[in-house]
Write an enzyme that holds these catalytic residues in place. Structure first.
Site, PDB file in Angstrom:
ATOM      1  N   SER A 195      59.449  60.061 -23.388  1.00  0.00           N
ATOM      2  CA  SER A 195      60.626  59.319 -23.813  1.00  0.00           C
ATOM      3  C   SER A 195      61.818  59.677 -22.941  1.00  0.00           C
ATOM      4  O   SER A 195      62.822  60.039 -23.304  1.00  0.00           O
ATOM      5  CB  SER A 195      60.672  59.945 -25.147  1.00  0.00           C
ATOM      6  N   GLU A 253      46.932  59.718 -22.691  1.00  0.00           N
ATOM      7  CA  GLU A 253      46.227  58.394 -23.249  1.00  0.00           C
ATOM      8  C   GLU A 253      44.811  58.326 -22.822  1.00  0.00           C
ATOM      9  O   GLU A 253      43.803  57.834 -23.680  1.00  0.00           O
ATOM     10  CB  GLU A 253      46.789  57.250 -23.049  1.00  0.00           C
ATOM     11  N   GLY A 270      57.586  55.759 -18.983  1.00  0.00           N
ATOM     12  CA  GLY A 270      56.671  54.822 -19.541  1.00  0.00           C
ATOM     13  C   GLY A 270      57.765  53.741 -20.085  1.00  0.00           C
ATOM     14  O   GLY A 270      58.221  52.795 -19.045  1.00  0.00           O
ATOM     15  N   GLY A 271      58.258  53.731 -21.341  1.00  0.00           N
ATOM     16  CA  GLY A 271      58.986  52.661 -21.868  1.00  0.00           C
ATOM     17  C   GLY A 271      60.048  52.193 -21.094  1.00  0.00           C
ATOM     18  O   GLY A 271      60.433  50.883 -20.853  1.00  0.00           O
ATOM     19  N   ASN A 303      55.128  54.325 -15.011  1.00  0.00           N
ATOM     20  CA  ASN A 303      53.828  54.262 -15.698  1.00  0.00           C
ATOM     21  C   ASN A 303      53.964  52.980 -16.460  1.00  0.00           C
ATOM     22  O   ASN A 303      54.581  53.075 -17.713  1.00  0.00           O
ATOM     23  CB  ASN A 303      53.359  55.453 -16.530  1.00  0.00           C
ATOM     24  N   TRP A 304      53.416  51.695 -15.888  1.00  0.00           N
ATOM     25  CA  TRP A 304      53.658  50.792 -16.848  1.00  0.00           C
ATOM     26  C   TRP A 304      52.486  50.284 -17.863  1.00  0.00           C
ATOM     27  O   TRP A 304      52.469  49.460 -18.577  1.00  0.00           O
ATOM     28  CB  TRP A 304      53.879  49.256 -15.909  1.00  0.00           C
ATOM     29  N   LYS A 305      51.666  51.298 -17.911  1.00  0.00           N
ATOM     30  CA  LYS A 305      50.542  51.177 -18.963  1.00  0.00           C
ATOM     31  C   LYS A 305      49.739  49.958 -18.901  1.00  0.00           C
ATOM     32  O   LYS A 305      49.765  49.197 -17.886  1.00  0.00           O
ATOM     33  CB  LYS A 305      50.955  51.679 -20.195  1.00  0.00           C
ATOM     34  N   GLY A 317      56.286  58.005 -25.798  1.00  0.00           N
ATOM     35  CA  GLY A 317      56.482  56.775 -26.602  1.00  0.00           C
ATOM     36  C   GLY A 317      57.117  57.037 -27.984  1.00  0.00           C
ATOM     37  O   GLY A 317      57.076  55.916 -28.678  1.00  0.00           O
ATOM     38  N   GLU A 369      53.692  66.193 -19.624  1.00  0.00           N
ATOM     39  CA  GLU A 369      54.157  65.243 -20.570  1.00  0.00           C
ATOM     40  C   GLU A 369      53.577  65.606 -21.849  1.00  0.00           C
ATOM     41  O   GLU A 369      52.451  65.581 -22.261  1.00  0.00           O
ATOM     42  CB  GLU A 369      53.363  63.857 -20.216  1.00  0.00           C
ATOM     43  N   HIS A 414      46.133  61.298 -17.675  1.00  0.00           N
ATOM     44  CA  HIS A 414      47.281  61.037 -18.609  1.00  0.00           C
ATOM     45  C   HIS A 414      46.501  61.336 -20.059  1.00  0.00           C
ATOM     46  O   HIS A 414      45.430  60.916 -20.448  1.00  0.00           O
ATOM     47  CB  HIS A 414      47.568  59.639 -18.373  1.00  0.00           C
TER      48      HIS A 414
END
Ligand code: PGA
Length: 253
Positions: A214, A98, A235-236, A10-12, A174, A168, A96
Site C-alpha cells: 500500500s 502471492e 503494486g496498485g 509490480n503490475w501483477k 493491496g 512486504e 512474492h
C-alpha cells in the site's frame, strides 16, 4: 556508504498490452530528473518484449514477476531464467507472498529460484513478509528471518550485489493499510542484521531493502525518511501514470 534509491513497480496480473505500453510511454515522456533513483518495472511476461523496446537507452530496469527453478525442458507453462534474460530482463521478483500463498512456493522452491536466477545473470528482488496472524502472534521477526535464511542457502557472498530484498507485510498488500514507517524500519533493521549474520555486516550495509504494501504518493516520503528503507515495491499505485509519476517525484524529494 550510499545505497541506491529504488522504485520498483509490480503490475501483477493487470493491464492489456496497450495499457502497459501507454503507461511506459507516459513515464518515459513525463518523468523529470531522477539522478539517484533506479526504476524497475515488473510487467506481465507477455508484455516484456514490447516494453523492452520502449525503455531501450532509458536506464529503466525490467523484470519478470516469477521464473521456474529448472534450467529448461519439459515444464509446460513455465518461464525459464534464460528466457527472461533473452527477452531483455535485468531483474526477477522471487518469493512474492502471492506466489507463496496461491502457488505453494516454499522455502525450498524460493531458494532454488534465487539460485537459478543468479546463475542466469539476473538480479533478484527477494520478497519476504509476515501475515496478519503472524504479526498478531508476535512472530514477525522469526518469520522474516527464516524466509531470509532459507532463501540465501548456498548463495555466495559475491552474488550479494545482485540481490535486493523487499519487505512486504502481507496484511499491507493491496489493503490500503501500510505499515507505519517505524514498524517497517524496525523489520528492515532485523533483515539487515540477518543478512549480516549470514554473510558479514559490510555487505549487509550495502544491500537494498525495499518496503512494499500500500505504498502511494501520500505515504512514500515518510517511509523513505527512515534510514533503513532504501526504496519501495509498489503494486496498485504504479498502475496509473499520475500516481507513478508522483511516486518518482516524491521518492527523491
Ligand atoms: P500494493 O502491492 O502496493 O498494491 O499493496 C505491493 C506488492 O504486492 O508488491
Amino acid at each position: 556508504m550510499s545505497r541506491k534509491v529504488v522504485l520498483a513497480a509490480n503490475w501483477k496480473m493487470n493491464l492489456t498490452m496497450k495499457q502497459s505500453c501507454e503507461l511506459v510511454d507516459n513515464i518515459c515522456n513525463k518523468m523529470k530528473d531522477r539522478e539517484n533513483c533506479e526504476i524497475i518495472l515488473f510487467p506481465s511476461f507477455l508484455h516484456i518484449p514490447a516494453i523492452m523496446e520502449k525503455i531501450r537507452n532509458k536506464n529503466i530496469g525490467l523484470g519478470g514477476q516469477n521464473l521456474y527453478f529448472e534450467e529448461k525442458g519439459a515444464y509446460t507453462g513455465e518461464v525459464a531464467a534464460f528466457q527472461l534474460v533473452d527477452a531483455g530482463c535485468s531483474h526477477v521478483l522471487i518469493g512474492h507472498s502471492e506466489r507463496r500463498h496461491y502457488f505453494q512456493e516454499n522455502y525450498e522452491t524460493v531458494n532454488k529460484k534465487v539460485l537459478r536466477a543468479l546463475a542466469a545473470g539476473l538480479k533478484v528482488m527477494l520478497c519476504v513478509g509476515e501475515s496478519l496472524e503472524e504479526r498478531e502472534n508476535n512472530v514477525t521477526e522469526m518469520v522474516v528471518v527464516d524466509q531470509i535464511v532459507s532463501a540465501m542457502q548456498n548463495i555466495s557472498i559475491k552474488n550479494l550485489p545482485d540481490i535486493s530484498i523487499a519487505y512486504e507485510p502481507i496484511w499491507a498488500i493491496g489493503t490500503g493499510r501500510n505499515a507505519t514507517p517505524a514498524d517497517a524500519a524496525h523489520v528492515h533493521k532485523i533483515i539487515r542484521k540477518a543478512v549480516g549474520r549470514i554473510f558479514n555486516t559490510e555487505v549487509a550495509s550495502e544491500i537494498s531493502i525495499l518496503y512494499g504494501g500500500s505504498v502511494k504518493p501520500e505515504n512514500i516520503k515518510e517511509l523513505m525518511a527512515e534510514e533503513d528503507i532504501d526504496g519501495v515495491l509498489v503494486g496498485g499505485a504504479s498502475l496509473k501514470p499520475e500516481s507513478f509519476l508522483e511516486l518518482i517525484k516524491r521518492i527523491q524529494s
